[in-house]
Motif scaffolding. Structure first.
Motif, PDB file in Angstrom:
ATOM      1  N   GLY A 139       0.930  -1.268   0.002  1.00  0.00           N
ATOM      2  CA  GLY A 139      -0.050   0.181   0.057  1.00  0.00           C
ATOM      3  C   GLY A 139       0.781   1.359  -0.015  1.00  0.00           C
ATOM      4  N   MET A 140       1.778   1.130   0.721  1.00  0.00           N
ATOM      5  CA  MET A 140       2.729   2.248   0.795  1.00  0.00           C
ATOM      6  C   MET A 140       3.344   2.596  -0.725  1.00  0.00           C
ATOM      7  SD  MET A 140       2.281   3.955   3.565  1.00  0.00           S
ATOM      8  CE  MET A 140       3.553   5.155   3.434  1.00  0.00           C
ATOM      9  N   GLY A 141       3.805   1.559  -1.382  1.00  0.00           N
ATOM     10  CA  GLY A 141       4.337   1.573  -2.694  1.00  0.00           C
ATOM     11  C   GLY A 141       3.276   2.370  -3.611  1.00  0.00           C
ATOM     12  N   ILE A 142       1.968   2.199  -3.403  1.00  0.00           N
ATOM     13  CA  ILE A 142       1.153   2.704  -4.097  1.00  0.00           C
ATOM     14  C   ILE A 142       0.932   4.429  -3.888  1.00  0.00           C
ATOM     15  CG2 ILE A 142      -1.437   2.848  -4.777  1.00  0.00           C
ATOM     16  CD1 ILE A 142      -1.615  -0.077  -4.419  1.00  0.00           C
ATOM     17  N   ALA A 143       1.127   4.504  -2.526  1.00  0.00           N
ATOM     18  CA  ALA A 143       0.713   5.874  -2.152  1.00  0.00           C
ATOM     19  C   ALA A 143       2.028   6.780  -2.311  1.00  0.00           C
ATOM     20  CB  ALA A 143       0.750   5.964  -0.540  1.00  0.00           C
ATOM     21  N   LEU A 144       3.205   6.339  -2.112  1.00  0.00           N
ATOM     22  CA  LEU A 144       4.497   7.091  -2.413  1.00  0.00           C
ATOM     23  C   LEU A 144       5.018   7.169  -3.825  1.00  0.00           C
ATOM     24  CD1 LEU A 144       6.451   6.024   0.895  1.00  0.00           C
ATOM     25  CD2 LEU A 144       5.006   7.997   0.463  1.00  0.00           C
ATOM     26  N   GLY A 145       4.243   6.018  -4.414  1.00  0.00           N
ATOM     27  CA  GLY A 145       4.859   6.130  -5.743  1.00  0.00           C
ATOM     28  C   GLY A 145       4.894   7.527  -6.615  1.00  0.00           C
ATOM     29  N   PRO A 146       3.731   8.317  -6.756  1.00  0.00           N
ATOM     30  CA  PRO A 146       3.729   9.373  -7.439  1.00  0.00           C
ATOM     31  C   PRO A 146       4.666  10.551  -6.830  1.00  0.00           C
ATOM     32  CG  PRO A 146       1.452   8.583  -7.194  1.00  0.00           C
ATOM     33  CD  PRO A 146       2.410   7.688  -6.401  1.00  0.00           C
ATOM     34  N   MET A 147       4.842  10.524  -5.446  1.00  0.00           N
ATOM     35  CA  MET A 147       5.608  11.514  -4.894  1.00  0.00           C
ATOM     36  C   MET A 147       7.298  11.096  -5.320  1.00  0.00           C
ATOM     37  SD  MET A 147       3.697  11.387  -1.142  1.00  0.00           S
ATOM     38  CE  MET A 147       4.792  12.525  -0.277  1.00  0.00           C
ATOM     39  N   ILE A 148       7.488   9.751  -5.131  1.00  0.00           N
ATOM     40  CA  ILE A 148       8.771   9.607  -5.561  1.00  0.00           C
ATOM     41  C   ILE A 148       9.092   9.787  -6.871  1.00  0.00           C
ATOM     42  CG2 ILE A 148      10.326   7.577  -5.347  1.00  0.00           C
ATOM     43  CD1 ILE A 148       9.368   6.673  -2.900  1.00  0.00           C
ATOM     44  N   GLY A 149       8.317   9.283  -7.700  1.00  0.00           N
ATOM     45  CA  GLY A 149       8.441   9.393  -9.167  1.00  0.00           C
ATOM     46  C   GLY A 149       8.478  11.043  -9.523  1.00  0.00           C
ATOM     47  N   GLY A 150       7.617  11.670  -9.051  1.00  0.00           N
ATOM     48  CA  GLY A 150       7.783  13.133  -9.409  1.00  0.00           C
ATOM     49  C   GLY A 150       9.160  13.789  -8.912  1.00  0.00           C
ATOM     50  N   ALA A 151       9.392  13.371  -7.630  1.00  0.00           N
ATOM     51  CA  ALA A 151      10.696  13.966  -7.200  1.00  0.00           C
ATOM     52  C   ALA A 151      11.903  13.508  -7.852  1.00  0.00           C
ATOM     53  CB  ALA A 151      11.062  13.443  -5.725  1.00  0.00           C
TER      54      ALA A 151
END
Length: 544
Positions: free
Chosen positions: A159-171
């Motif tokens: 679940g954290m992979g789904i949640a943080l994916g957009p943030m990490i990908g954007g960063a």
């Protein structure tokens, strides 16, 4: 249920390690693998514009960046689980991690769109192995209450992979390059393979006479046709000859596969008697419907916050935290309760929460709403979906005797993955149709005349802004207001559809899932997982 495990090889391990240390590392490896898999689903979406510019990709190329990964991930789940039971779960898991790592390296080094998409396909195959076998390794090491807690942690990592994916990908994309979204997997993967080889214990079923190559090929082809038809249904048209042909071909091949498995019996990759277990049919139905409803809704909510409300990927990730925090909370609760209560109760809690969260969406959404209108529906959805993930994994492991858990989990996750693809595709199509229809019924549509229909379609995909700028002042303001109202109404409509699907899944859980179908491990079963040396694994070249 009961079964004799006398023909099953006891697991072996690498160099001796304390049980607590060994189990902790196995759990950590499974959690990291789930996190990496889900991260690569959501983080890549954010990087698509940069990736397209760098590699000079077309719109079709961009579709394949997502679809090649999704397709192979769905197709090889059952294959991975079945092969793990036969060849050794540790061996297959480490090979899958190595394949995922090498494919990630090739993605990061891609020189054109073709090389990237081929590498993404292999990354999906490796991901299928990790997804299918990771929970089984947890099931080997943990039992009773501890197993439930461990599976809850595993679900939280995904679940954290789904949640943080957009943030990490954007960063990563903004600070370095999209290539590092893939390259960051390489050191993690290498470390995971080394640690897995050190701490994971081997287990395989020596009763399996051979690898069912024919069944493997036929099932993979059937599922590939089904998933590809779902992925392309909206763009090609659900009634187009290609899509109908793909669906028909999939049905025919699945029928052929069932016949092959019935004939091969104990040599089959899928034991068809699994579908005579009432609770497994309940698990399959709930996995399909709840995942379709929840993942389709999450996809649309994230798109709404980015396309309609104008938030960046990072801000969208932060604003979706109520959803994932709620999932973590109830995931932990469900992990504890899986050993104490009937899985039916937990799946009903999951279905009620998902259904209620989606049905709450429409009353909270209006044309001028900001992201805070989503907090309560998101939280309720997260509370419900958090119950689902650890319960599904625990049921998949417990509904069969230990030597078949790879097959059972692989099949269960196949239903889950198909549900995710189906939910995103179908709910996305319904959303676009409803937004376009709502815009076409607005007062400003009469002023726009024949162009209202085309503009409504652009509103549905979040691309009407530049067109609005070319309209006269009064009309532009009215059109923008009508577009916001149409998006809110369309989103509420499609969430209601998802809520109904989740409610049907809840009914399936009530009717079909029962605790007495769960396999109770015997002392002999648990002795299979004592720290002993592995016997040689079977020859993977065995003929079918």
């Amino acid at each position: 249920m009961s079964a004799s495990e006398s023909a099953t090889t006891p697991p072996g391990s690498g160099p001796p390690a304390s049980p607590g240390l060994r189990r902790g590392w196995v759990l950590a490896l499974a959690v990291v693998s789930g996190f990496m898999l889900m991260l690569d689903v959501t983080a890549v979406n954010v990087a698509l514009p940069s990736l397209r510019d760098d590699l000079d990709g077309s719109f079709t190329d961009m579709q394949w960046v997502i679809d090649s990964y999704t397709l192979t991930l769905a197709v090889f789940l059952l294959t991975a689980g079945s092969l793990a039971d036969r060849l050794g779960r540790k061996r297959v898991f480490l090979v899958g991690f190595l394949l995922f790592t090498l494919a990630s390296l090739l993605c990061g080094l891609a020189w054109d769109m073709t090389s990237l998409n081929v590498a993404r396909a292999f990354q999906g195959i490796g991901g299928a192995v990790l997804f299918a076998v990771g929970p089984i390794l947890i099931g080997q090491e943990y039992h009773g209450l501890e197993r439930g807690k461990a599976l809850g942690i595993f679900a939280g990592g995904s679940g954290m992979g789904i949640a943080l994916g957009p943030m990490i990908g954007g960063a990563i994309t903004d600070s370095t390059s999209w290539r590092w979204i893939f390259l960051v997997n390489v050191p993690l993967g290498i470390a995971a393979v080394l640690l897995g080889n050190r701490y994971a214990r081997e287990w395989r079923d020596t009763r399996a006479r051979s690898i069912d190559w024919l069944g493997l090929v036929v099932f993979s082809a059937a599922l590939a046709m089904l998933v590809f038809a779902i992925l392309r249904g909206e763009s090609d048209g659900w009634g187009s000859a290609r899509i109908i042909g793909l669906f028909a071909g999939s049905v025919i091949l699945l029928a052929v596969f069932a016949r092959i498995e019935a004939v091969r019996k104990d040599r089959a990759m899928l034991d068809l008697s699994l579908f005579r277990v009432r609770s497994f049919n309940g698990l399959a139905t709930v996995s399909l419907l709840l995942t379709a409803a929840a993942m389709g809704a999450i996809f649309l909510m994230l798109a709404y916050m980015q396309n309609e409300l104008g938030h960046s990927a990072w801000d969208t990730g932060l604003r979706s935290m109520p959803l994932y925090v709620a999932m973590l909370i109830t995931g932990g609760v469900a992990g504890v309760l899986t050993a104490r209560t009937s899985p039916r109760h937990l799946m009903v809690c999951a279905g009620v929460g998902v259904s209620a969260g989606l049905l709450l969406m429409a009353p909270f959404l209006e044309g001028d709403s900001d992201w805070t209108a989503l907090i309560i529906p998101m939280t309720v959805l997260g509370l419900g979906f958090g119950f689902y993930n650890p319960t599904r994994a625990a049921m998949a492991i417990s509904v069969v005797e230990p030597r078949k858990t790879g097959m059972s989990n692989g099949m269960s996750e196949t239903f889950q993955q198909v549900g995710m693809v189906l939910g995103i595709a179908v709910m996305g199509a319904v959303y676009e149709a409803r937004v376009s229809e709502h815009f076409g019924q607005s007062a400003v549509a009469e002023r726009l005349g024949e162009s209202a229909h085309d503009l409504g379609e652009l509103v549905a995909v979040g691309q009407a802004g530049t067109v609005f700028e070319s309209l006269p002042g009064g009309t532009a303001a009215a059109a923008s207001e009508a577009a916001s109202a149409a998006v809110a109404s369309g989103l509420g409509d499609v969430m209601a559809v998802g809520g109904i699907a989740a409610a049907v899944g809840t009914l399936a859980a009530i009717v079909l899932i029962r605790r007495r179908d769960m396999y109770e491990s015997t002392p002999e079963d648990l002795a299979l997982f004592e720290d002993q040396r592995a016997t040689p694994a079977p020859d993977s070249s065995l003929a079918s």
